[in-house]
Design a protein around this motif. Structure first.
Motif, PDB file in Angstrom:
ATOM      1  N   GLN A  90      31.222  24.702  40.333  1.00  0.00           N
ATOM      2  CA  GLN A  90      31.262  25.695  39.259  1.00  0.00           C
ATOM      3  C   GLN A  90      30.837  27.069  39.778  1.00  0.00           C
ATOM      4  N   LYS A  93      33.691  28.493  41.726  1.00  0.00           N
ATOM      5  CA  LYS A  93      34.764  28.880  40.818  1.00  0.00           C
ATOM      6  C   LYS A  93      34.427  30.190  40.123  1.00  0.00           C
ATOM      7  N   GLU A  97      36.398  33.698  40.381  1.00  0.00           N
ATOM      8  CA  GLU A  97      36.864  34.413  39.190  1.00  0.00           C
ATOM      9  C   GLU A  97      36.340  35.843  39.182  1.00  0.00           C
TER      10      GLU A  97
END
Length: 132
Positions: A90, A93, A97
């Motif tokens: 996470q 990620k 992003e």
């Protein structure tokens, strides 16, 4: 002692009576011996059962409990590893992003359109239907 009953006349009655009592007592002794054998067999079975119970209580059950606690600890460890792995994924990620958003913001600031978003330039509602 009754010596008169031992003669030829009364002796036979006494012998028959003693013989009947002996037969009854012999049958009782046979039953008693049978019961004694049964009790000895039950005693041996009880000893075997007690040994099995002791083996279960002192060896088998603690061994199974140790195995269960080991499995529980391993599952907890796997769960912690999965949680850590998920958090790492996470985090990566989110970092990707943010980097992508930074690139988009930089591209918009420079006045460039993102090449990956070519379809955003076109509006599908103003196209006429094509009939073949």
């Amino acid at each position: 002692a009754d010596n008169q009953s031992l003669g030829l006349v009364g002796g036979g009655k006494k012998i028959v009576a003693v013989r009947e009592k002996f037969t009854v007592l012999l049958n009782l002794m046979i039953k008693l011996a049978s019961l004694q054998t049964s009790f000895q067999t039950l005693d041996e079975a009880l000893k075997v059962t007690n040994r099995r119970v002791n083996a279960l209580e002192n060896v088998t059950i603690p061994r199974i409990e140790d195995i269960l606690s080991y499995i529980s600890r391993e599952l907890d460890e796997l769960e912690r590893e999965d949680f850590t792995r998920l958090k790492i994924v996470q985090g990566k990620k989110e970092a990707e992003e943010k980097a992508e958003e930074g690139k988009k913001a930089a591209a918009k600031a420079a006045g460039k359109e993102n090449e990956a978003d070519i379809t955003a330039q076109f509006d599908a509602t103003d196209d006429e239907d094509v009939v073949f």
